[in-house]
Design a protein around this motif. Structure first.
Motif, PDB file in Angstrom:
ATOM      1  N   THR A  44       0.813  -1.217   0.000  1.00 55.05           N
ATOM      2  CA  THR A  44       0.000   0.000   0.000  1.00 55.05           C
ATOM      3  C   THR A  44       0.847   1.268   0.000  1.00 55.05           C
ATOM      4  OG1 THR A  44      -0.195   0.008   2.411  1.00 55.05           O
ATOM      5  CG2 THR A  44      -1.906  -1.170   1.158  1.00 55.05           C
ATOM      6  N   LEU A  45       2.067   1.211   0.535  1.00 57.65           N
ATOM      7  CA  LEU A  45       2.925   2.392   0.556  1.00 57.65           C
ATOM      8  C   LEU A  45       3.507   2.713  -0.819  1.00 57.65           C
ATOM      9  CD1 LEU A  45       4.788   1.978   3.967  1.00 57.65           C
ATOM     10  CD2 LEU A  45       2.818   3.427   3.443  1.00 57.65           C
ATOM     11  N   ARG A  46       3.219   1.886  -1.813  1.00 55.99           N
ATOM     12  CA  ARG A  46       3.615   2.190  -3.196  1.00 55.99           C
ATOM     13  C   ARG A  46       2.736   3.281  -3.792  1.00 55.99           C
ATOM     14  NH1 ARG A  46       3.768  -3.579  -6.191  1.00 55.99           N
ATOM     15  NH2 ARG A  46       3.846  -2.201  -7.971  1.00 55.99           N
ATOM     16  N   PHE A  47       1.625   3.575  -3.167  1.00 56.60           N
ATOM     17  CA  PHE A  47       0.649   4.503  -3.730  1.00 56.60           C
ATOM     18  C   PHE A  47       0.837   5.900  -3.137  1.00 56.60           C
ATOM     19  CE2 PHE A  47      -1.141   0.330  -4.341  1.00 56.60           C
ATOM     20  CZ  PHE A  47      -1.604   0.404  -5.656  1.00 56.60           C
ATOM     21  N   ASP A  48       1.003   6.883  -4.021  1.00 55.71           N
ATOM     22  CA  ASP A  48       1.181   8.258  -3.569  1.00 55.71           C
ATOM     23  C   ASP A  48       0.032   8.732  -2.691  1.00 55.71           C
ATOM     24  OD1 ASP A  48       3.631   8.466  -4.833  1.00 55.71           O
ATOM     25  OD2 ASP A  48       2.903   9.719  -6.480  1.00 55.71           O
ATOM     26  N   ALA A  49      -1.196   8.290  -2.980  1.00 55.55           N
ATOM     27  CA  ALA A  49      -2.348   8.715  -2.174  1.00 55.55           C
ATOM     28  C   ALA A  49      -2.184   8.294  -0.719  1.00 55.55           C
ATOM     29  CB  ALA A  49      -3.642   8.153  -2.753  1.00 55.55           C
ATOM     30  N   VAL A  50      -1.643   7.118  -0.480  1.00 52.10           N
ATOM     31  CA  VAL A  50      -1.423   6.632   0.882  1.00 52.10           C
ATOM     32  C   VAL A  50      -0.288   7.411   1.540  1.00 52.10           C
ATOM     33  CG1 VAL A  50      -0.747   4.614   2.258  1.00 52.10           C
ATOM     34  CG2 VAL A  50      -2.367   4.353   0.362  1.00 52.10           C
ATOM     35  N   LEU A  51       0.802   7.609   0.809  1.00 56.98           N
ATOM     36  CA  LEU A  51       1.934   8.360   1.352  1.00 56.98           C
ATOM     37  C   LEU A  51       1.542   9.792   1.698  1.00 56.98           C
ATOM     38  CD1 LEU A  51       4.680   7.039  -1.068  1.00 56.98           C
ATOM     39  CD2 LEU A  51       4.498   6.551   1.386  1.00 56.98           C
ATOM     40  N   ARG A  52       0.794  10.432   0.800  1.00 51.89           N
ATOM     41  CA  ARG A  52       0.371  11.809   1.066  1.00 51.89           C
ATOM     42  C   ARG A  52      -0.563  11.875   2.274  1.00 51.89           C
ATOM     43  NH1 ARG A  52       0.144  12.282  -4.784  1.00 51.89           N
ATOM     44  NH2 ARG A  52       1.917  13.541  -5.415  1.00 51.89           N
ATOM     45  N   ALA A  53      -1.442  10.886   2.415  1.00 45.43           N
ATOM     46  CA  ALA A  53      -2.353  10.865   3.554  1.00 45.43           C
ATOM     47  C   ALA A  53      -1.593  10.719   4.866  1.00 45.43           C
ATOM     48  CB  ALA A  53      -3.367   9.733   3.395  1.00 45.43           C
ATOM     49  N   LEU A  54      -0.565   9.890   4.868  1.00 49.46           N
ATOM     50  CA  LEU A  54       0.194   9.640   6.095  1.00 49.46           C
ATOM     51  C   LEU A  54       1.248  10.703   6.375  1.00 49.46           C
ATOM     52  CD1 LEU A  54       0.735   5.796   5.739  1.00 49.46           C
ATOM     53  CD2 LEU A  54      -0.690   6.948   7.451  1.00 49.46           C
ATOM     54  N   LEU A  55       1.982  11.093   5.331  1.00 50.98           N
ATOM     55  CA  LEU A  55       3.163  11.940   5.512  1.00 50.98           C
ATOM     56  C   LEU A  55       2.958  13.380   5.070  1.00 50.98           C
ATOM     57  CD1 LEU A  55       5.855   9.455   4.141  1.00 50.98           C
ATOM     58  CD2 LEU A  55       5.054   9.715   6.515  1.00 50.98           C
ATOM     59  N   GLY A  56       1.885  13.631   4.328  1.00 49.59           N
ATOM     60  CA  GLY A  56       1.672  14.964   3.798  1.00 49.59           C
ATOM     61  C   GLY A  56       2.428  15.229   2.515  1.00 49.59           C
ATOM     62  N   ARG A  57       3.109  14.219   1.996  1.00 48.84           N
ATOM     63  CA  ARG A  57       3.854  14.350   0.745  1.00 48.84           C
ATOM     64  C   ARG A  57       4.170  12.966   0.204  1.00 48.84           C
ATOM     65  NH1 ARG A  57       9.727  14.103   0.605  1.00 48.84           N
ATOM     66  NH2 ARG A  57      10.448  13.035   2.480  1.00 48.84           N
ATOM     67  N   ALA A  58       4.593  12.930  -1.041  1.00 50.19           N
ATOM     68  CA  ALA A  58       5.072  11.683  -1.642  1.00 50.19           C
ATOM     69  C   ALA A  58       6.596  11.795  -1.738  1.00 50.19           C
ATOM     70  CB  ALA A  58       4.468  11.471  -3.018  1.00 50.19           C
ATOM     71  N   PRO A  59       7.340  11.047  -0.914  1.00 48.66           N
ATOM     72  CA  PRO A  59       8.802  11.121  -0.941  1.00 48.66           C
ATOM     73  C   PRO A  59       9.373  10.715  -2.303  1.00 48.66           C
ATOM     74  CG  PRO A  59       8.031  10.009   1.032  1.00 48.66           C
ATOM     75  CD  PRO A  59       6.852  10.153   0.126  1.00 48.66           C
ATOM     76  N   GLN A  60      10.651  11.071  -2.506  1.00 50.42           N
ATOM     77  CA  GLN A  60      11.353  10.636  -3.714  1.00 50.42           C
ATOM     78  C   GLN A  60      11.373   9.121  -3.744  1.00 50.42           C
ATOM     79  OE1 GLN A  60      15.261  12.390  -3.807  1.00 50.42           O
ATOM     80  NE2 GLN A  60      14.473  14.470  -3.830  1.00 50.42           N
ATOM     81  N   GLN A  61      11.242   8.570  -4.946  1.00 51.87           N
ATOM     82  CA  GLN A  61      11.143   7.126  -5.067  1.00 51.87           C
ATOM     83  C   GLN A  61      11.730   6.651  -6.383  1.00 51.87           C
ATOM     84  OE1 GLN A  61       6.568   6.567  -5.929  1.00 51.87           O
ATOM     85  NE2 GLN A  61       6.892   8.013  -4.276  1.00 51.87           N
ATOM     86  N   SER A  62      12.157   5.393  -6.380  1.00 53.38           N
ATOM     87  CA  SER A  62      12.608   4.754  -7.616  1.00 53.38           C
ATOM     88  C   SER A  62      12.190   3.291  -7.585  1.00 53.38           C
ATOM     89  CB  SER A  62      14.122   4.895  -7.793  1.00 53.38           C
ATOM     90  OG  SER A  62      14.809   4.279  -6.726  1.00 53.38           O
ATOM     91  N   LEU A  63      11.924   2.760  -8.768  1.00 48.31           N
ATOM     92  CA  LEU A  63      11.456   1.378  -8.900  1.00 48.31           C
ATOM     93  C   LEU A  63      12.596   0.401  -8.657  1.00 48.31           C
ATOM     94  CD1 LEU A  63       9.250   1.732 -12.096  1.00 48.31           C
ATOM     95  CD2 LEU A  63       8.484   1.586  -9.725  1.00 48.31           C
TER      96      LEU A  63
END
Length: 138
Positions: free
Chosen positions: A7-26
């Motif tokens: 679930t933490l792969r989804f920006d919507a979840v990250l933004r809900a929890l952290l207030g932002r979508a951190p930098q990421q790479s596959l």
């Protein structure tokens, strides 16, 4: 770095929890799979020595506060472990110790279509407690 396979792969979840979508790479975690769990909409990362390769991403710029939020958010049964990743680096991942593991893999597309909106909304409701250092409760 935090390896996210569920679930933490989804920006919507990250933004809900952290207030932002951190930098990421596959990347992926060889020798593991994101297993569907009985009675849960989220997966568990379990060892799959016969050729598993869990796809996901790494979050590369988490602050200490964000780590604390994610630690408080994750199910108490998860174990934080350092794993080798297919990108040649290692990353931390919340692994599932066993129990309730189904034979099938977790389906990210199905989660996105059927559960993501409600799951992200629940995360947004929990976030203020987590940011304040309180237990997530229900």
């Amino acid at each position: 770095m935090l390896f996210c396979y569920g679930t933490l792969r989804f920006d919507a979840v990250l933004r809900a929890l952290l207030g932002r979508a951190p930098q990421q790479s596959l990347t992926s975690a060889p020798g593991y799979r994101a297993a569907a769990l009985e009675g849960r909409v989220y997966p568990g990362l379990v060892a799959e020595p016969s050729g598993g390769n869990a796809s996901g991403l790494v979050l590369t710029d988490l602050s200490n506060q964000e780590w604390r939020i994610l630690d408080a958010f994750e199910d108490a049964r998860y174990e934080l472990r350092e794993l080798p990743l297919s990108n040649g680096q290692s990353g931390w991942a919340y692994t599932w110790p066993g129990g309730d593991v189904r034979a099938d893999d977790w389906d990210a597309a199905q989660f996105e279509a059927q559960h993501l909106a409600a799951y992200a909304a629940r995360c947004a409701r929990l976030a203020p407690r987590l940011r304040a250092g309180q237990p997530k409760g229900q």
